[in-house]
Enzyme design. Structure first.
Site, PDB file in Angstrom:
ATOM      1  N   THR A 157       4.699  -4.477  -5.463  1.00 19.08           N
ATOM      2  CA  THR A 157       4.146  -5.502  -6.211  1.00 19.08           C
ATOM      3  C   THR A 157       5.011  -5.998  -7.043  1.00 19.08           C
ATOM      4  OG1 THR A 157       1.753  -4.692  -5.551  1.00 19.08           O
ATOM      5  CG2 THR A 157       2.038  -6.158  -7.458  1.00 19.08           C
ATOM      6  N   TYR A 203      -6.707   1.470  -1.523  1.00 19.29           N
ATOM      7  CA  TYR A 203      -7.204   0.077  -1.433  1.00 19.29           C
ATOM      8  C   TYR A 203      -8.285  -0.037  -0.355  1.00 19.29           C
ATOM      9  CZ  TYR A 203      -3.677  -0.822  -4.751  1.00 19.29           C
ATOM     10  OH  TYR A 203      -2.782  -0.802  -5.850  1.00 19.29           O
ATOM     11  N   ARG A 206       0.437   1.470   7.212  1.00 18.61           N
ATOM     12  CA  ARG A 206       0.787   2.326   6.234  1.00 18.61           C
ATOM     13  C   ARG A 206      -0.259   3.020   5.639  1.00 18.61           C
ATOM     14  NH1 ARG A 206       3.055   1.737  -0.148  1.00 18.61           N
ATOM     15  NH2 ARG A 206       4.908   2.950   0.317  1.00 18.61           N
ATOM     16  N   GLY A 232       6.456   9.583  -6.222  1.00 14.82           N
ATOM     17  CA  GLY A 232       6.274  10.606  -7.368  1.00 14.82           C
ATOM     18  C   GLY A 232       6.655  10.026  -8.699  1.00 14.82           C
ATOM     19  N   GLY A 244      11.893   2.419  -2.529  1.00 15.62           N
ATOM     20  CA  GLY A 244      11.231   1.414  -3.215  1.00 15.62           C
ATOM     21  C   GLY A 244      11.822   1.000  -4.354  1.00 15.62           C
TER      22      GLY A 244
END
Length: 365
Positions: free
Chosen positions: A25, A181, A228, A290, A314
């Site tokens: 995001t 989610y 995912r 983590g 990421g």
């Protein structure tokens, strides 16, 4: 890092390397229209050296939006905005999937149209935490339980968003079934207290997830669809009392569909990547999560040991837009971002240099 840099081919996937950019995001879309930022094409083009780019989460309906600056795939204007992104990535030879996202209870009436309540499998609130809204940090509210008719409509929302993603030029879509989610809320037994066909048993709690995947597959084809999941992930106050049994059942149900990939995020006690690899016959994308960013070295070991085919990284992609090239050349990596992660303009978004530019952040090995 030899394993990470090898090309990967499977079905429609033709990846230049085995490094995927994980969905992250960034909160920079126009908050009124949900159209991606005018800088989004540059952001994703800069990172097109990844074998696979997975976008930030994209809302599939107005009730799916989680906060300010989240982009959508609901309107024609949003499709046009994403077309600029996909054209930019494809011009660099990249492959890009859109992540389809419904946050469920992880939103607030200030974010939703006409101040509507968030929706969820059951009316179970997140306690003692706040969520970011255009009015600042506010406490979570108790969500409204979805009716059976609304569940069917939500399944259709995922399919419609997938169709729009392909119209926008995406190579495929990733369904977000992780991180607490909506899909994950249906799977977890502490957030799904339903007694109808969408709750109770493992089969019931998995029904929404499987229906969403099947609907998206029917809309755009299995070889354009990834999923995912994050088994045993306590993020956003979820609890799964028997994650091993639950996710083995999910994988067994979905494996025959021939999806483009299964994306497994592992950060709980359950060693999901190794366990599910033995049950999944297609491409497996692995991600560990983590306090520290996922390690390229650990990812290479997962490939070498046969547990994964592609590794999703990421935060390192934020500060190292040319991450695969840096790995190939042995260039020290910039550390993860410490500011300007969510929202804002170009700072912390498209101003991180490549290895051939002047350094912006301290280097770490």
């Amino acid at each position: 890092m030899r394993e990470l840099l090898e090309p990967y081919r499977s079905g429609r996937l033709e990846l230049a390397n085995r490094v995927a950019m994980a969905p992250m995001t960034r909160g920079r879309a126009d908050d009124m229209t949900g159209v991606p930022s005018r800088h989004a094409a540059t952001y994703y083009r800069q990172r097109a050296g990844a074998g696979l780019l997975i976008t930030e989460g994209v809302y599939v309906s107005a009730l799916a939006k989680g906060g300010p600056g989240i982009p959508g795939l609901v309107t024609d204007a949003q499709v046009r905005g994403w077309r600029e992104v996909t054209d930019a990535v494809h011009a660099e030879g990249g492959t890009v999937f859109a992540q389809l996202w419904h946050v469920g209870r992880m939103t607030h009436p200030l974010t939703l149209p006409e101040g509507e309540l968030p929706v969820a499998p059951s009316a179970v609130a997140i306690e003692g935490k706040q969520i970011f809204t255009r009015g600042g940090l506010l406490g979570h509210v108790t969500p409204r339980e979805l009716t059976g008719r609304e569940i069917a409509r939500t399944v259709g929302d995922f399919a419609s968003a997938a169709r729009r993603a392909i119209a926008a030029g995406f190579d495929g879509v990733e369904i977000h079934g992780a991180n607490g989610y909506l899909i994950h809320q249906f799977i977890a037994d502490n957030t799904n207290l339903r007694t109808d066909e969408y709750g109770g048993s493992v089969t019931g709690r998995l029904r929404f997830a499987t229906e969403v995947v099947e609907a998206v597959v029917a809309e755009v084809g299995a070889d354009r669809v990834g999923l995912r999941i994050s088994p045993d992930n306590a993020e956003n106050q979820l609890a799964e009392t028997d994650a091993r049994t639950t996710y083995r059942a999910l994988v067994d149900a979905l494996d025959p569909l021939g999806l483009a990939y299964l994306h497994v995020l592992e950060n709980g006690a359950y060693e999901a990547i190794a366990d599910l690899r033995t049950r999944w016959s297609g491409t497996l994308v692995a991600n560990t999560n983590g306090p520290e960013p996922s390690s390229p070295g650990a990812g290479a070991r997962l490939i070498r040991d046969g547990h994964a085919d592609v590794i999703a990284l990421g935060r390192l992609f934020m500060t190292n837009p040319d991450l695969p090239a840096r790995l190939a050349n042995g260039t020290p990596l910039a550390g993860p971002p410490t500011e300007n992660v969510y929202g804002g303009g170009v700072q912390g978004y498209i101003d991180y240099p490549t290895a051939t530019d002047a350094p912006r952040a301290p280097a770490v090995v």
